[in-house]
Motif scaffolding. Structure first.
Motif, mmCIF file in Angstrom:
data_model
loop_
_atom_site.group_PDB
_atom_site.id
_atom_site.type_symbol
_atom_site.label_atom_id
_atom_site.label_comp_id
_atom_site.label_asym_id
_atom_site.label_seq_id
_atom_site.Cartn_x
_atom_site.Cartn_y
_atom_site.Cartn_z
ATOM 1 N N LEU A 37 18.347 11.597 -42.891
ATOM 2 C CA LEU A 37 18.422 13.062 -42.959
ATOM 3 C C LEU A 37 17.132 13.650 -42.395
ATOM 4 O O LEU A 37 16.041 13.229 -42.748
ATOM 5 C CB LEU A 37 18.610 13.518 -44.404
ATOM 6 C CG LEU A 37 19.955 13.140 -45.029
ATOM 7 C CD1 LEU A 37 19.966 13.504 -46.500
ATOM 8 C CD2 LEU A 37 21.097 13.814 -44.297
ATOM 9 N N CYS A 38 17.280 14.608 -41.523
ATOM 10 C CA CYS A 38 16.119 15.177 -40.824
ATOM 11 C C CYS A 38 15.172 15.867 -41.814
ATOM 12 O O CYS A 38 15.607 16.667 -42.629
ATOM 13 C CB CYS A 38 16.597 16.175 -39.797
ATOM 14 S SG CYS A 38 15.248 16.980 -38.927
ATOM 15 N N PRO A 39 13.882 15.542 -41.743
ATOM 16 C CA PRO A 39 12.931 16.216 -42.634
ATOM 17 C C PRO A 39 12.545 17.607 -42.136
ATOM 18 O O PRO A 39 11.846 18.324 -42.822
ATOM 19 C CB PRO A 39 11.714 15.281 -42.617
ATOM 20 C CG PRO A 39 11.787 14.580 -41.310
ATOM 21 C CD PRO A 39 13.250 14.480 -40.942
ATOM 22 N N LYS A 58 14.411 11.401 -32.574
ATOM 23 C CA LYS A 58 15.047 12.625 -32.092
ATOM 24 C C LYS A 58 16.039 13.085 -33.139
ATOM 25 O O LYS A 58 16.765 12.274 -33.714
ATOM 26 C CB LYS A 58 15.775 12.325 -30.778
ATOM 27 C CG LYS A 58 16.822 13.323 -30.382
ATOM 28 C CD LYS A 58 16.337 14.213 -29.269
ATOM 29 C CE LYS A 58 17.317 15.359 -29.043
ATOM 30 N NZ LYS A 58 16.736 16.507 -28.409
ATOM 31 N N CYS A 59 16.039 14.380 -33.420
ATOM 32 C CA CYS A 59 17.046 14.923 -34.326
ATOM 33 C C CYS A 59 18.088 15.659 -33.503
ATOM 34 O O CYS A 59 17.750 16.584 -32.771
ATOM 35 C CB CYS A 59 16.425 15.864 -35.347
ATOM 36 S SG CYS A 59 17.684 16.733 -36.297
ATOM 37 N N PHE A 60 19.350 15.232 -33.637
ATOM 38 C CA PHE A 60 20.399 15.874 -32.864
ATOM 39 C C PHE A 60 20.899 17.132 -33.557
ATOM 40 O O PHE A 60 21.744 17.837 -33.043
ATOM 41 C CB PHE A 60 21.535 14.887 -32.599
ATOM 42 C CG PHE A 60 21.107 13.788 -31.672
ATOM 43 C CD1 PHE A 60 21.080 13.996 -30.301
ATOM 44 C CD2 PHE A 60 20.647 12.579 -32.173
ATOM 45 C CE1 PHE A 60 20.626 12.999 -29.451
ATOM 46 C CE2 PHE A 60 20.200 11.583 -31.332
ATOM 47 C CZ PHE A 60 20.187 11.793 -29.963
ATOM 48 N N GLY A 61 20.337 17.402 -34.736
ATOM 49 C CA GLY A 61 20.704 18.632 -35.431
ATOM 50 C C GLY A 61 19.827 19.786 -34.984
ATOM 51 O O GLY A 61 20.319 20.838 -34.590
ATOM 52 N N CYS A 62 18.507 19.596 -35.028
ATOM 53 C CA CYS A 62 17.619 20.717 -34.719
ATOM 54 C C CYS A 62 16.931 20.547 -33.377
ATOM 55 O O CYS A 62 16.248 21.444 -32.906
ATOM 56 C CB CYS A 62 16.583 20.909 -35.829
ATOM 57 S SG CYS A 62 15.438 19.539 -36.026
ATOM 58 N N GLY A 63 17.105 19.381 -32.759
ATOM 59 C CA GLY A 63 16.557 19.211 -31.423
ATOM 60 C C GLY A 63 15.118 18.736 -31.372
ATOM 61 O O GLY A 63 14.592 18.483 -30.299
HETATM 62 ZN ZN LIG Z 1 16.452 18.124 -37.485
#
Ligand SMILES: [Zn+2]
Length: 601
Positions: A37-39, A58-63
């Motif tokens: 889970l992205c911090p 790399k977070c594909f949720g927030c970029g």
């Molecule tokens: Zn993220």
């Protein structure tokens, strides 16, 4: 300039990105990558990827994404040179520093060094203090545990630590920033903050000593004294024991939250390693965000006194709003986790954990326990309280389950279950419609009892509302806020309308006048919102730091924009949306804002 001399390659080669990320995020393997889970943004399904071969994330949720330096920089809120320095130190690479660079060595490093020296001092003082050793052994803490948690003793007197820090060439200014020394008010000089106290070093997930908690022995107040906030230590997001618990929580898929240092130490030592505590402050959204990186199941095991129960009832909804399954442990009278586990018997605590209750059940239990259920009067009074709780439960299934449970306490139970249940159901729905009326428009306006539930508010609008509230109660200069964030940029219809009215009023009158504003927004979309803010904002919310609120609005807006861009991008590329379509224009406007706009990253 100094950045050019950093041996970046050498440092990067020695760092293990997976290990460093794991201190903050529960990662699991997925093919050749690790995911979690992205911090850096709130999410429920993992979109944060780490590639161990290429040592990038790399977070594909927030970029967001980058290498190990970028991760540490963002995670610990550091500048690039600070991140490099920190990692270099951890992996044992020496950095040649110019005199100037040495002078600018970050505050954090200096505070950390002062804390490390102080920690060693407190530990050696403990070894020499019979009183402190005696106290710890009476509380069942073995030498192993004392070592593991680096427990110490701050001696009585005003300058024991001050002298030691001086011998160790720690600059006074650094010790003050670390909160170890306090400037004297009446004369020059400094004195020790912690005196005649047991010392609990507060260690962050990167195993750095970021602050101290000091407990008095007798009745001296305050019983607990913490380091003040510093460049390293923010109370509202620090959890005691997380450095140990973070390894256990993902496996157990559950966190236990307790109140005190001793509770954490005793619980973790008894095998409940997934236990953490807040730092003597109420639970905050930030605490919940930190825990949500590891699990979404939590049990609150607070003290049995009324302060503890209140704290649990205030904390539980914060977890629930963040999507957690929350249970509250009913602590037997006069007990806390420390006292339950001190004898080494884990069975009682295990049993209480298993019997921990969801929020409404816990509240009903409290209502029932406050009355004498042997009498009809007691039963009726308890029922009345319990029905208030039931009226706040949104899920019909849950409500029905609780109605059946409560029927047992109805004075008519013996004559017929259905009768008792029906009576409770009737009371609950009466209570519910009364609540709906109260929550709707104020007296004098048409109030419809069966109003739609309030529309869901997006996070960005929640922060926009707070921002407007802060202006409305004149806690901030309206023109300054609107210079940074113009009224046009507010995302909700209501918030935009109110922002425009506030801004217009401020430029016409040079001040905010609540009465005048009510006239201005009458019959506009802002009217309801204005009433909400005037009625519902409390002092705590209004004191939220302005910069933080503005930043959150900006960050949430940018997230929203990114999400919309991701939604539109495939349709643009496959030609579903073409030039001339309104969505085509929207896409390019958002894309432009996101790279050049005032809010762009
Ligand atoms: Zn993220």
């Amino acid at each position: 300039m100094d950045a050019f001399r950093y041996p970046l390659e050498q440092i990067r080669d020695k760092c293990d990105l997976v290990e460093i990320v794991s201190a903050h995020v529960a990662l699991r393997r997925a093919g050749r990558a690790f995911v979690g889970l992205c911090p850096f943004h709130n999410e429920k399904t993992p979109s944060f990827h780490v590639n161990p071969e290429r040592q990038i994330w790399k977070c594909f949720g927030c970029g967001e994404g980058g290498d190990v330096f970028k991760f540490v920089q963002k995670m610990d809120n550091l500048t690039f040179p600070q991140a490099v320095e920190q990692l270099a130190k951890n992996v044992g690479v020496t950095i040649e520093r110019s005199e100037r660079a040495a002078r600018e060595y970050s505050d954090r490093e200096r505070i950390l060094r002062a804390n490390n020296v102080a920690c060693a001092f407190f530990r050696s003082e403990l070894a020499g203090s019979e009183k402190a050793k005696d106290y710890l052994s009476k509380r069942g803490l073995s030498d192993d545990i004392i070592d593991r948690y680096k427990l110490g003793y701050a001696p009585d007197g005003w300058d024991g630590l001050a002298n030691h820090l001086q011998q160790q060439r720690i600059e006074v200014a650094d010790a003050v920033k670390a909160g170890l020394l306090v400037p004297r008010e009446s004369s020059t000089g400094f004195y020790d903050r912690f005196r005649d106290r047991l010392i609990f070093p507060i260690v962050d997930p990167s195993e750095r000593i970021i602050a101290f908690g000091g407990r008095s022995f007798g009745d001296e107040q305050p019983k607990y004294l913490n380091s003040p906030e510093s460049a390293l230590f923010a109370k509202n997001k620090t959890l005691y024991g997380l450095n140990i618990a973070r390894k256990a929580i993902p496996g157990e898929n559950r966190a236990i939250v307790v109140e005190g240092y001793m509770d954490v130490i005793t619980a973790q030592s008894a095998g409940f390693t997934n236990t953490v505590a807040t730092m003597g402050t109420a639970l905050t959204e930030e605490h919940v965000t930190v825990i949500s990186r590891f699990t979404t199941n939590v049990v609150l095991a607070f003290d049995s006194d009324s302060a503890g129960m209140q704290a649990a009832l205030r904390g539980a909804p914060i977890f629930e709003q963040a999507g957690f399954a929350v249970r509250i442990l009913s602590m037997p009278k006069g007990e806390d986790p420390d006292s339950l586990l001190r004898g080494g018997d884990v069975s009682r605590f295990t049993e209480l954990l298993d019997r921990a209750l969801p929020i409404p059940d816990y509240r009903i239990k409290l209502a029932l326990s406050g009355h004498d259920l042997e009498t009809d009067e007691g039963k009726t009074a308890a029922l009345r309280e319990a029905i208030d709780v039931l009226a706040e439960v949104d899920s019909a299934v849950e409500r029905e389950r609780l109605v059946r449970f409560l029927a047992k306490y109805h004075p008519n139970f013996s004559t017929g279950t259905t009768l008792a249940e029906d009576h409770i159901r009737g009371e609950v729905s009466r209570r519910k419609s009364r609540r709906a009326r109260k929550g709707a428009a104020p007296a004098g306006r048409a109030a419809t009892p069966d109003q739609q539930p309030a529309q869901a508010i997006s996070p960005v609008q929640r922060w926009e509302r707070l921002l407007l509230g802060i202006i409305l109660f004149s806690r901030a200069d309206a023109s300054k806020v609107f210079d940074v964030l113009s009224p046009k940029e507010f995302t909700g219809e209501q918030t935009r309308a109110l922002a425009e009215a506030l801004s217009r009023q401020y430029s016409e009158l040079g001040k905010i006048d609540q009465e005048d504003l009510r006239d201005r927004v009458a019959d506009s979309p802002a009217e309801g919102l204005l009433l909400d803010l005037l009625m519902g904002l409390d002092e705590n919310e209004l004191n939220h730091p302005l910069d933080d609120v503005i930043q959150r609005v900006m960050a949430d807006k940018s997230n929203q924009r990114q999400a919309r861009l991701r939604e539109l991008a495939p349709k643009i590329s496959d030609g579903t949306i073409k030039g001339g379509d309104p969505e085509f224009d929207e896409y390019w406007r958002l894309a432009h804002e996101s790279s050049f706009g005032p809010l762009g990253r």
